[in-house]
Motif scaffolding. Structure first.
Motif, PDB file in Angstrom:
ATOM      1  N   TYR A  21       0.852  -1.184   0.000  1.00 54.26           N
ATOM      2  CA  TYR A  21       0.000   0.000   0.000  1.00 54.26           C
ATOM      3  C   TYR A  21       0.887   1.232   0.000  1.00 54.26           C
ATOM      4  O   TYR A  21       2.062   1.158   0.331  1.00 54.26           O
ATOM      5  CB  TYR A  21      -0.900   0.024   1.239  1.00 54.26           C
ATOM      6  CG  TYR A  21      -1.798  -1.179   1.356  1.00 54.26           C
ATOM      7  CD1 TYR A  21      -3.007  -1.209   0.692  1.00 54.26           C
ATOM      8  CD2 TYR A  21      -1.420  -2.271   2.126  1.00 54.26           C
ATOM      9  CE1 TYR A  21      -3.842  -2.316   0.797  1.00 54.26           C
ATOM     10  CE2 TYR A  21      -2.241  -3.381   2.228  1.00 54.26           C
ATOM     11  CZ  TYR A  21      -3.456  -3.400   1.564  1.00 54.26           C
ATOM     12  OH  TYR A  21      -4.266  -4.494   1.662  1.00 54.26           O
ATOM     13  N   ARG A  22       0.296   2.381  -0.325  1.00 55.91           N
ATOM     14  CA  ARG A  22       1.038   3.639  -0.230  1.00 55.91           C
ATOM     15  C   ARG A  22       0.107   4.726   0.268  1.00 55.91           C
ATOM     16  O   ARG A  22      -1.094   4.710   0.021  1.00 55.91           O
ATOM     17  CB  ARG A  22       1.673   4.009  -1.561  1.00 55.91           C
ATOM     18  CG  ARG A  22       0.707   4.454  -2.614  1.00 55.91           C
ATOM     19  CD  ARG A  22       1.458   4.819  -3.898  1.00 55.91           C
ATOM     20  NE  ARG A  22       0.560   5.239  -4.924  1.00 55.91           N
ATOM     21  CZ  ARG A  22      -0.127   4.440  -5.729  1.00 55.91           C
ATOM     22  NH1 ARG A  22       0.002   3.140  -5.615  1.00 55.91           N
ATOM     23  NH2 ARG A  22      -0.933   4.932  -6.638  1.00 55.91           N
ATOM     24  N   LYS A  23       0.701   5.668   1.002  1.00 59.13           N
ATOM     25  CA  LYS A  23      -0.055   6.800   1.527  1.00 59.13           C
ATOM     26  C   LYS A  23       0.849   8.015   1.508  1.00 59.13           C
ATOM     27  O   LYS A  23       1.981   7.957   1.978  1.00 59.13           O
ATOM     28  CB  LYS A  23      -0.531   6.520   2.945  1.00 59.13           C
ATOM     29  CG  LYS A  23      -1.363   7.649   3.534  1.00 59.13           C
ATOM     30  CD  LYS A  23      -1.994   7.236   4.827  1.00 59.13           C
ATOM     31  CE  LYS A  23      -2.796   8.359   5.434  1.00 59.13           C
ATOM     32  NZ  LYS A  23      -4.107   8.495   4.858  1.00 59.13           N
ATOM     33  N   THR A  24       0.335   9.112   0.958  1.00 56.70           N
ATOM     34  CA  THR A  24       1.073  10.369   0.947  1.00 56.70           C
ATOM     35  C   THR A  24       0.550  11.219   2.100  1.00 56.70           C
ATOM     36  O   THR A  24      -0.661  11.402   2.239  1.00 56.70           O
ATOM     37  CB  THR A  24       0.892  11.100  -0.398  1.00 56.70           C
ATOM     38  OG1 THR A  24       1.367  10.248  -1.435  1.00 56.70           O
ATOM     39  CG2 THR A  24       1.657  12.402  -0.419  1.00 56.70           C
ATOM     40  N   GLN A  25       1.476  11.713   2.909  1.00 56.03           N
ATOM     41  CA  GLN A  25       1.099  12.454   4.104  1.00 56.03           C
ATOM     42  C   GLN A  25       2.241  13.365   4.514  1.00 56.03           C
ATOM     43  O   GLN A  25       3.392  13.124   4.164  1.00 56.03           O
ATOM     44  CB  GLN A  25       0.777  11.459   5.229  1.00 56.03           C
ATOM     45  CG  GLN A  25       0.137  12.064   6.438  1.00 56.03           C
ATOM     46  CD  GLN A  25      -0.448  10.981   7.345  1.00 56.03           C
ATOM     47  OE1 GLN A  25      -0.837   9.918   6.881  1.00 56.03           O
ATOM     48  NE2 GLN A  25      -0.491  11.255   8.618  1.00 56.03           N
ATOM     49  N   SER A  26       1.924  14.400   5.262  1.00 55.55           N
ATOM     50  CA  SER A  26       2.946  15.293   5.813  1.00 55.55           C
ATOM     51  C   SER A  26       3.169  14.952   7.280  1.00 55.55           C
ATOM     52  O   SER A  26       2.210  14.796   8.034  1.00 55.55           O
ATOM     53  CB  SER A  26       2.516  16.752   5.681  1.00 55.55           C
ATOM     54  OG  SER A  26       2.470  17.118   4.323  1.00 55.55           O
ATOM     55  N   PHE A  27       4.443  14.816   7.659  1.00 56.40           N
ATOM     56  CA  PHE A  27       4.813  14.505   9.038  1.00 56.40           C
ATOM     57  C   PHE A  27       5.679  15.620   9.598  1.00 56.40           C
ATOM     58  O   PHE A  27       6.399  16.295   8.858  1.00 56.40           O
ATOM     59  CB  PHE A  27       5.575  13.178   9.108  1.00 56.40           C
ATOM     60  CG  PHE A  27       4.753  11.989   8.707  1.00 56.40           C
ATOM     61  CD1 PHE A  27       3.762  11.497   9.542  1.00 56.40           C
ATOM     62  CD2 PHE A  27       4.976  11.345   7.499  1.00 56.40           C
ATOM     63  CE1 PHE A  27       3.004  10.387   9.183  1.00 56.40           C
ATOM     64  CE2 PHE A  27       4.233  10.239   7.131  1.00 56.40           C
ATOM     65  CZ  PHE A  27       3.238   9.759   7.971  1.00 56.40           C
ATOM     66  N   ASN A  28       5.620  15.800  10.904  1.00 57.27           N
ATOM     67  CA  ASN A  28       6.402  16.831  11.581  1.00 57.27           C
ATOM     68  C   ASN A  28       7.897  16.530  11.523  1.00 57.27           C
ATOM     69  O   ASN A  28       8.310  15.373  11.478  1.00 57.27           O
ATOM     70  CB  ASN A  28       5.978  16.954  13.049  1.00 57.27           C
ATOM     71  CG  ASN A  28       4.590  17.513  13.201  1.00 57.27           C
ATOM     72  OD1 ASN A  28       4.115  18.264  12.361  1.00 57.27           O
ATOM     73  ND2 ASN A  28       3.926  17.151  14.276  1.00 57.27           N
TER      74      ASN A  28
END
Length: 69
Positions: A21-28
């Motif tokens: 699976y893949r997920k695009t997200q912004s992390f701190n």
């Protein structure tokens, strides 16, 4: 003051599954410049890769690149 973030695409598989699976997200990002992926995101997953930005995977394990012969 606004916290710094990095946008990444995480490629992972869930525990007890073989599918990717893949997920695009912004992390701190912390004060040292390291990206922090929260435990609640990692829970139940095995992270295979972390890629900079939003990516398109055109072929992965088990996918057929060409359907016609």
């Amino acid at each position: 003051m606004c916290e710094a973030k990095r946008k990444v695409t995480v490629i992972y598989c869930c525990d007890n599954e073989l599918a990717l699976y893949r997920k695009t997200q912004s992390f701190n990002i912390n004060a040292y410049g390291d990206m922090i992926i929260p435990q609640e995101f990692k829970r139940g997953k095995t992270i295979v890769a972390v890629c900079e930005g939003d990516i398109d995977v055109i072929n992965s394990v088990g996918d057929k690149l060409v359907n016609e012969y």
